[in-house]
Design an enzyme around this catalytic site. Structure first.
Site, short mmCIF file in Angstrom:
data_model
loop_
_atom_site.label_atom_id
_atom_site.label_comp_id
_atom_site.label_asym_id
_atom_site.label_seq_id
_atom_site.Cartn_x
_atom_site.Cartn_y
_atom_site.Cartn_z
NE ARG A 1 -0.85 -5.59 -5.98
CZ ARG A 1 -0.71 -5.31 -4.71
NH1 ARG A 1 0.03 -6.11 -3.93
NH2 ARG A 1 -1.28 -4.25 -4.18
CE LYS B 1 -12.07 6.94 12.19
NZ LYS B 1 -11.09 6.44 13.20
#
Length: 399
Positions: A37, A198
């Site tokens: 980053r 999911k």
């Protein structure tokens, strides 16, 4: 592009740019453990320095919840940033007020200063207008180079952009250009790969994508829910059986929208998720035992996905096709990732990927560098794929 970038920023020599960066980096023993980053911010910092602009960096670290927590100070980042930048970086122990203003005033043109954690102030996460005004008081222009924080309407990501001339930094610009190439104005046909455990966590994503893609491949645990909804035997596999009606509704919507759904036609099963476990490859329709767990897509499914990539011009990828962390259940993800990387390198496919598991899977396959663009933004990338407006991006739109 409909966003203001640094190309639109003129006469900024001697002015102060407040640059929102994402320096929420992993630390180990007081040192930066992963500088990805920090490196991402370097092109913006250097461009502003070259223009003779003072660079005041705004960032958050961890979750201090509006309190000054010494262990969550950004000061340990300074040494690593100095090394990467090859220039001095000062530090101010606050991001607003007279101390911050004085420290910035003491900078030479092109100087860089890292301001203390914006989340030490409760007004940051509340997007408090008064706190945004305090931030604006110490700068002349605002640059957002933190796409990963753009889905949050915080003072340093959204409020401040409404108070000063605001621009996208180089990292933000690259991200927005890649996302536009993937879903905004893509070369067609467009294929998507969505994996993960999911359906419930990616419901908005699936609903948005079936209206925008030509083909959508579904893998991972969520594919089991779709297979169950189709009436297939899935043995003891992870699935959200209570989401079967939802899965059928998504399949119906995909058909109505002309989006071809690619579900596994064969699967790799085992009794446990562990290296060296005995595995079997079964075609869908073959019976599974109660102990059998579907842990990866099979070779025929991979072949079909590869052929679909060959017939596409754009790929957007979020989520692995199996339990890639545990070989041999990484086979489908690795094979698909390597093929996508080869197509991207050959200029035959614009391949954009993002999301934590996706980045880890591409790194595991050794193909992250081959993709057209890999976003490390996590939540912001997912919300963008879901079609949701991102406050930090919307604030940068051209009038």
């Amino acid at each position: 592009m409909t966003f203001r970038t640094l190309d639109d920023a003129h006469d900024i020599a001697g002015k102060t740019a407040l640059v929102r960066v994402d320096f929420n980096v992993p630390m180990d023993g007081g040192r930066v453990a992963d500088d990805t980053r920090l490196r991402a911010a370097l092109p913006t910092i250097q461009r502003l320095r070259d223009a003779g602009t003072k660079v005041a960096l705004l960032a958050h670290f961890d979750r201090p919840k509006g309190q000054r927590v010494p262990s969550m100070s950004l000061q340990p980042v300074v040494d690593e940033l100095e090394t990467l930048l090859g220039a001095p970086v000062r530090f101010a122990d606050d991001c607003v007020g007279e101390a911050a203003k004085a420290a910035i005033a003491d900078l030479d043109a092109g100087g860089v200063i890292l301001l203390e954690n914006v989340r030490f102030h409760a007004g940051e996460e509340k997007n408090d207008p008064a706190f945004a005004q305090q931030l604006a008081a110490i700068g002349d222009l605002y640059v957002n180079d933190a796409f990963s924080a753009a889905h949050r309407a915080h003072a340093s990501t959204e409020g401040l952009a409404r108070l000063l001339p605001a621009y996208a930094g180089e990292s933000m610009r690259r991200e927005l250009e890649a996302l536009d190439a993937a879903l905004g104005q893509p070369q067609r046909p467009v294929i998507g790969i969505v994996g993960g455990a999911k359906v419930s966590t990616k419901l908005d994503l699936l609903k948005n994508l079936v209206g925008k893609l030509d083909r959508l491949a579904i893998g991972g645990g969520m594919a089991n829910t779709f297979l169950y909804a189709q009436g297939h035997d899935i043995g003891g596999s992870l699935a959200e059986k209570d989401m079967a009606d939802t899965a059928r509704a998504i399949m119906a919507e995909a058909e109505a929208q002309g989006c071809e759904l690619l579900l596994p036609v064969d699967v790799v099963v085992a009794a446990a998720v562990s290296p060296g476990v005995e595995t079997r490859t079964l075609a869908m329709g073959q019976p599974l035992s109660a102990e059998d767990k579907i842990l990866d897509a099979g070779p025929q499914s991979v072949d079909r996905l590869v052929a679909a990539m060959d017939a596409s011009r754009t790929l957007i990828w979020n989520g692995p096709l199996g339990v890639f962390e545990v070989p041999p259940f990484d086979a489908a993800t690795v094979a698909a990732a390597r093929h996508a990387g080869d197509l991207a390198k050959a200029g035959r496919l614009v391949a954009v990927a993002g999301g934590g598991d996706t980045v880890a899977a591409l790194n595991h396959a050794g193909t992250a560098a081959d993709m057209t663009f890999v976003s490390t933004a996590g939540g912001a990338f997912l919300e963008w794929m879901e079609g949701k407006p991102l406050p930090g991006v919307e604030a940068l739109r051209s009038a």
